[in-house]
Enzyme design. Structure first.
Site, mmCIF file in Angstrom:
data_model
loop_
_atom_site.group_PDB
_atom_site.id
_atom_site.type_symbol
_atom_site.label_atom_id
_atom_site.label_comp_id
_atom_site.label_asym_id
_atom_site.label_seq_id
_atom_site.Cartn_x
_atom_site.Cartn_y
_atom_site.Cartn_z
ATOM 1 N N SER A 1 0.828 -1.218 0.000
ATOM 2 C CA SER A 1 0.000 0.000 0.000
ATOM 3 C C SER A 1 0.856 1.260 0.000
ATOM 4 C CB SER A 1 -0.909 -0.009 1.229
ATOM 5 O OG SER A 1 -0.132 -0.121 2.411
ATOM 6 N N ASN B 1 -1.402 -2.552 13.503
ATOM 7 C CA ASN B 1 -2.853 -2.354 13.553
ATOM 8 C C ASN B 1 -3.234 -1.103 14.354
ATOM 9 O OD1 ASN B 1 -2.881 -4.669 12.127
ATOM 10 N ND2 ASN B 1 -3.651 -5.986 13.778
ATOM 11 N N THR C 1 -40.006 26.260 -8.166
ATOM 12 C CA THR C 1 -40.282 24.927 -7.641
ATOM 13 C C THR C 1 -40.558 24.097 -8.895
ATOM 14 O OG1 THR C 1 -42.647 25.373 -7.383
ATOM 15 C CG2 THR C 1 -41.254 25.764 -5.447
ATOM 16 N N HIS C 2 -40.131 22.877 -8.898
ATOM 17 C CA HIS C 2 -40.218 22.019 -10.104
ATOM 18 C C HIS C 2 -39.491 22.650 -11.294
ATOM 19 C CE1 HIS C 2 -43.541 19.968 -7.951
ATOM 20 N NE2 HIS C 2 -43.863 21.211 -7.616
ATOM 21 N N SER D 1 -14.858 26.037 -26.654
ATOM 22 C CA SER D 1 -15.033 24.801 -27.399
ATOM 23 C C SER D 1 -14.011 24.782 -28.517
ATOM 24 C CB SER D 1 -16.448 24.755 -27.983
ATOM 25 O OG SER D 1 -16.481 23.887 -29.093
ATOM 26 N N LYS E 1 -18.895 29.334 -27.703
ATOM 27 C CA LYS E 1 -19.160 28.655 -26.426
ATOM 28 C C LYS E 1 -18.349 29.211 -25.252
ATOM 29 C CE LYS E 1 -21.337 25.210 -25.894
ATOM 30 N NZ LYS E 1 -21.133 23.859 -26.371
ATOM 31 N N ASN F 1 -18.081 27.388 -21.746
ATOM 32 C CA ASN F 1 -18.576 26.228 -21.006
ATOM 33 C C ASN F 1 -18.220 26.291 -19.521
ATOM 34 O OD1 ASN F 1 -19.668 25.081 -23.319
ATOM 35 N ND2 ASN F 1 -17.772 24.002 -23.825
ATOM 36 N N GLU G 1 -19.453 21.547 -13.871
ATOM 37 C CA GLU G 1 -19.863 20.189 -14.265
ATOM 38 C C GLU G 1 -19.004 19.144 -13.541
ATOM 39 O OE1 GLU G 1 -20.101 20.134 -18.697
ATOM 40 O OE2 GLU G 1 -20.143 22.299 -18.412
ATOM 41 N N LYS H 1 -7.824 4.027 3.049
ATOM 42 C CA LYS H 1 -7.075 5.262 2.863
ATOM 43 C C LYS H 1 -7.204 5.814 1.449
ATOM 44 C CE LYS H 1 -3.826 3.066 4.989
ATOM 45 N NZ LYS H 1 -4.737 2.169 5.750
HETATM 46 N N1 ARG Z 1 -0.830 -1.173 5.586
HETATM 47 C C1 ARG Z 1 -1.729 -1.701 6.570
HETATM 48 C C2 ARG Z 1 -3.060 -0.963 6.502
HETATM 49 O O1 ARG Z 1 -3.114 0.064 5.953
HETATM 50 C C3 ARG Z 1 -1.160 -1.568 7.938
HETATM 51 C C4 ARG Z 1 -1.696 -2.550 8.899
HETATM 52 C C5 ARG Z 1 -1.187 -3.912 8.612
HETATM 53 N N2 ARG Z 1 -1.626 -4.823 9.574
HETATM 54 C C6 ARG Z 1 -1.620 -6.165 9.382
HETATM 55 N N3 ARG Z 1 -2.097 -6.918 10.318
HETATM 56 N N4 ARG Z 1 -1.201 -6.674 8.257
HETATM 57 O O2 ARG Z 1 -4.081 -1.434 6.989
#
Ligand code: ARG
Length: 474
Positions: free
Chosen positions: A37, A124, A169-170, A292, A298, A300, A305, A340
């Site tokens: 990650s 953790n 409204t509407h 455009s 145009k 835009n 959007e 994340k």
């Molecule tokens: N990269 C992990 C996460 O974002 C960290 C926690 C990892 N914990 C584990 N028991 N593998 O959740």
């Protein structure tokens, strides 16, 4: 970013740098690709270092680490912070995530002291703590964005407090309103949005997970009050299992973002409508318009959007996290790692959207004549006629509604653009007791003035609301 291929690594322990003792073979490429990650969570580096420094200080204060080791750890973490800030530390994918990358670098710098940092904690509780710290800071940033939008809206509302426009409204012309009143509606919405973000921040910095370790707590005599206080949490989480598995703080943050962006998207949609040549109510500054490539005429409203689209993505991110969470048995499971990316994308989309929205609102210009013409069109003061009949002639509202309806029909037959243009003789042909005074009330300006109930559209009321807000925003 190092691209070392785990399959070609001669030493499995190097690929499994942090737990090589248990494994004889390195992870397969796809295993590493799905598991790592670091590309995402390197954004947590500041919080990871902050939480590690607090953890080390607490361990030393408790006599779990020697002062000497603690000093090496603190200096090493400061050095790593400087290296990352300068882009000098290459993150390694085989080290999975930001936590292991920093810890690995720390052991390079501080040797055994670095290897002692992970005493009495687990990734953790570490990731849950880091992510909460990051989210709290991001919520502060989001609240600042809302503040800027509110100021822009109040300024425009003040400049257009008594400009008539049609209220819908509407999306059908309903009654005349003032542009100031319409814009201030978004200030009220934004304030509730800000309050939700503030509440999400309180939840986020409520329970500190640090010291919950893997899930069960630890046998070391740690001081969780101390780390919680050092990191500005209200208290240590009271249940170590909850501490490592809870992500409702992130859900609360994402739902608050999604709701605020939903409001932003409604305003963006109105910008799209108002700047359409069929409305001609408003014109975006050149800096906020796009041309455009084929049609030279145009202008835009692309940013507006895109805000609509960002709102959809963020609400989908909220739904994704809710889905990830809802069937997870306690406590930690790797599913949680996906939290994340969803949060980072959502906060980024939020910041970009609100910057663009505030920028558009600060510089948008309104067309007084087009707004005024539309305000009276569609016989928008018909309710005022019905109200007069109720007030002055004591006509029951249902009957008054009928009389006013006939007046509208007549004005339409005569091809008039506003109900106020209908001659008195025509009104009296429908209801002989209608007076010139009643007819005079059917003008757009008179209609606006009359709606002076608290929260109503009368310019005097709108100015009061604006004054309150100017004081509140300071
Ligand atoms: N990269 C992990 C996460 O974002 C960290 C926690 C990892 N914990 C584990 N028991 N593998 O959740």
């Amino acid at each position: 970013m190092s691209d070392a291929k785990s399959s070609s690594s001669p030493d499995p322990a190097a690929a499994n740098a942090m737990w090589g003792g248990r494994f004889a073979a390195a992870p397969s490429d796809a295993m590493q690709a799905i598991n790592a990650s670091i590309d995402i969570d390197q954004r947590l580096w500041r919080q990871d270092i902050q939480a590690s420094k607090a953890h080390a200080a607490m361990l030393a204060a408790q006599g779990i680490l020697t002062t000497e080791d603690e000093e090496k750890i603190q200096a090493g973490l400061d050095q790593i912070a400087a290296e990352i800030a300068d882009g000098r530390l290459a993150m390694r994918r085989e080290l999975e995530d930001i936590h292991l990358n920093i810890e690995h670098r720390l052991t390079e710098i501080a040797g055994d002291a670095g290897r002692r940092l992970h005493t009495a904690r687990s990734r953790n509780d570490q990731v849950a703590t880091d992510f909460r710290l990051w989210t709290a800071a991001a919520l502060d940033g989001a609240m600042e964005k809302i503040d800027r939008l509110q100021r822009a809206l109040v300024a425009q509302a003040e400049a257009h407090a008594d400009w008539a426009m049609p209220g819908f409204t509407h999306l059908q012309t309903a009654q005349p309103i003032t542009l100031g009143h319409h814009l201030m509606a978004y200030v009220e919405m934004s304030e509730r949005d800000r309050t939700r973000l503030l509440q999400a921040k309180a939840t986020t910095l409520g329970d500190c997970p640090l010291g919950a370790a893997a899930l069960a707590g630890t046998g070391f005599p740690i001081d969780r009050e101390r780390t919680a206080a050092m990191l500005d949490f209200t208290q240590p989480a009271a249940n170590s299992i909850d501490a490592v598995s809870a992500r409702d703080f992130a859900l609360e943050a994402l739902s608050a973002l999604a709701i605020a962006l939903m409001h932003a998207s409604r305003l963006a949609e109105e910008i799209v409508l108002w700047t359409s040549p069929h409305f001609r109510f408003a014109r975006l500054a050149d800096a906020w318009s796009t041309g455009s490539s084929i049609m030279p005429q145009k202008r835009n409203p692309d940013a507006a959007e895109l805000i609509r689209a960002k709102a959809a993505r963020v609400s989908a991110n909220y739904a994704a996290l809710l889905g990830i969470m809802k069937a997870l048995p306690l406590a930690y499971a790797k599913d949680l790692q996906e939290d994340k990316a969803l949060a980072f994308e959502s906060f980024d989309a939020f910041a970009l959207s609100f910057d663009a929205l505030a920028g558009m609102i600060e510089t948008i210009t309104f067309d007084k004549r087009a707004l005024r013409a539309a305000a009276g069109a569609g016989f928008s003061t018909a309710t005022d006629l019905a109200d007069w009949l109720v007030r002055e002639l004591k006509t029951p509202f249902r009957d008054a509604h009928h009389v006013a309806g006939r007046a509208v029909k007549r004005a339409e037959e005569l091809g008039l653009s506003e109900l106020g243009d209908l001659p008195l003789s025509e009104l009296q042909a429908i209801e002989p007791r209608i007076t010139e005074a009643a007819r005079a009330l059917l003008g757009v300006e008179q209609s606006l003035e009359s709606r002076a109930s608290y929260g109503g559209t009368a310019p005097a009321r709108v100015r009061e609301q604006i004054a309150r807000w100017k004081e509140q925003l300071g």
